[in-house]
Design a protein around this motif. Structure first.
Motif, PDB file in Angstrom:
ATOM      1  N   ARG A 120       4.642  68.890  17.549  1.00  0.00           N
ATOM      2  CA  ARG A 120       4.545  68.605  16.116  1.00  0.00           C
ATOM      3  C   ARG A 120       5.904  68.730  15.431  1.00  0.00           C
ATOM      4  NH1 ARG A 120      -0.612  72.351  15.755  1.00  0.00           N
ATOM      5  NH2 ARG A 120       0.901  73.566  16.872  1.00  0.00           N
ATOM      6  N   MET A 122       9.179  66.237  13.553  1.00  0.00           N
ATOM      7  CA  MET A 122       9.442  64.937  12.920  1.00  0.00           C
ATOM      8  C   MET A 122      10.630  64.285  13.644  1.00  0.00           C
ATOM      9  SD  MET A 122       8.827  66.250   8.982  1.00  0.00           S
ATOM     10  CE  MET A 122       9.728  64.920   8.285  1.00  0.00           C
ATOM     11  N   THR A 123      10.339  63.483  14.650  1.00  0.00           N
ATOM     12  CA  THR A 123      11.402  62.894  15.473  1.00  0.00           C
ATOM     13  C   THR A 123      12.287  61.944  14.670  1.00  0.00           C
ATOM     14  OG1 THR A 123       9.904  61.153  16.238  1.00  0.00           O
ATOM     15  CG2 THR A 123      10.095  63.119  17.611  1.00  0.00           C
ATOM     16  N   ASP A 124      11.750  61.347  13.622  1.00  0.00           N
ATOM     17  CA  ASP A 124      12.533  60.400  12.817  1.00  0.00           C
ATOM     18  C   ASP A 124      13.529  61.099  11.889  1.00  0.00           C
ATOM     19  OD1 ASP A 124      11.084  58.400  13.991  1.00  0.00           O
ATOM     20  OD2 ASP A 124       9.674  58.187  12.323  1.00  0.00           O
ATOM     21  N   ALA A 125      13.388  62.395  11.705  1.00  0.00           N
ATOM     22  CA  ALA A 125      14.240  63.110  10.750  1.00  0.00           C
ATOM     23  C   ALA A 125      15.231  64.065  11.438  1.00  0.00           C
ATOM     24  CB  ALA A 125      13.363  63.877   9.771  1.00  0.00           C
ATOM     25  N   ALA A 142       6.793  69.080  11.739  1.00  0.00           N
ATOM     26  CA  ALA A 142       5.829  68.268  11.005  1.00  0.00           C
ATOM     27  C   ALA A 142       5.049  69.190  10.069  1.00  0.00           C
ATOM     28  CB  ALA A 142       4.892  67.563  11.982  1.00  0.00           C
ATOM     29  N   GLU A 143       4.503  68.636   9.017  1.00  0.00           N
ATOM     30  CA  GLU A 143       3.824  69.432   7.998  1.00  0.00           C
ATOM     31  C   GLU A 143       2.742  70.327   8.593  1.00  0.00           C
ATOM     32  OE1 GLU A 143       3.592  71.051   4.452  1.00  0.00           O
ATOM     33  OE2 GLU A 143       4.966  69.409   4.844  1.00  0.00           O
TER      34      GLU A 143
END
Length: 166
Positions: A120, A122-125, A142-143
């Motif tokens: 969990r 955020m791979t894009d960030a 991730a949230e």
């Protein structure tokens, strides 16, 4: 009559070294276990692995990697699912006809480090910065991976004995 034997605490380590010496050179190289003696015998520089730290914040993971002497153009960072891979190469010029080296302790060559992070994230960030021979990679959570505080209420507000759990 009691038989006594003297315990040699480092005997196990000597046995392990013998096993490593017999280990497949490719496997030893992949594990970073292949020593100076083996590297010299094979005619190549031993593999090196840059040291790294992994720390966790409330909102992200921070990976700090020591990469002195590595050019930024020679570093590649990839993220596949939860697998973060840092690879690159450090090159030193050792073949100078004007210099005679008496000792070479700094390792060079290709390196690759892979770290499995919780799914969990955020791979894009993901963000990476470098300076002073140190690479820092910030991988935001991730949230749903961020911790959530659960408030404890007095028993008179919620009677668990009367409420069936579904």
């Amino acid at each position: 009559m009691i038989n006594r034997t003297q315990w040699e605490p480092f005997e196990d380590l000597r046995g392990a070294q013998d096993e490593l010496d017999q280990m497949s050179p490719a496997l030893a190289h992949a594990l970073g276990l292949h020593g100076q003696r083996q590297g010299a015998a094979m005619g190549r520089t031993p593999a090196w692995m840059p040291p790294l730290d992994i720390s966790e914040r409330k909102d992200a993971y921070l990976i700090t990697v020591e990469l002195p002497g590595v050019e930024l153009d020679d570093v590649q960072i990839t993220m596949e699912g939860s697998l973060l891979t840092i690879q690159g190469e450090r090159v030193f010029a050792h073949d100078s006809s004007e210099q005679q080296f008496h000792r070479i302790e700094r390792r060079d060559g290709a390196f690759r480090r892979s770290i499995t992070l919780p799914a969990r994230v955020m791979t894009d960030a993901v963000q990476a910065t470098a300076g002073g021979g140190v690479l820092q990679i910030l991988v935001p959570k991730a949230e749903e991976a961020k911790p959530k505080r659960i408030q404890v209420r007095p028993t008179d507000e919620l009677d668990c004995r009367e409420q069936p759990i579904r």
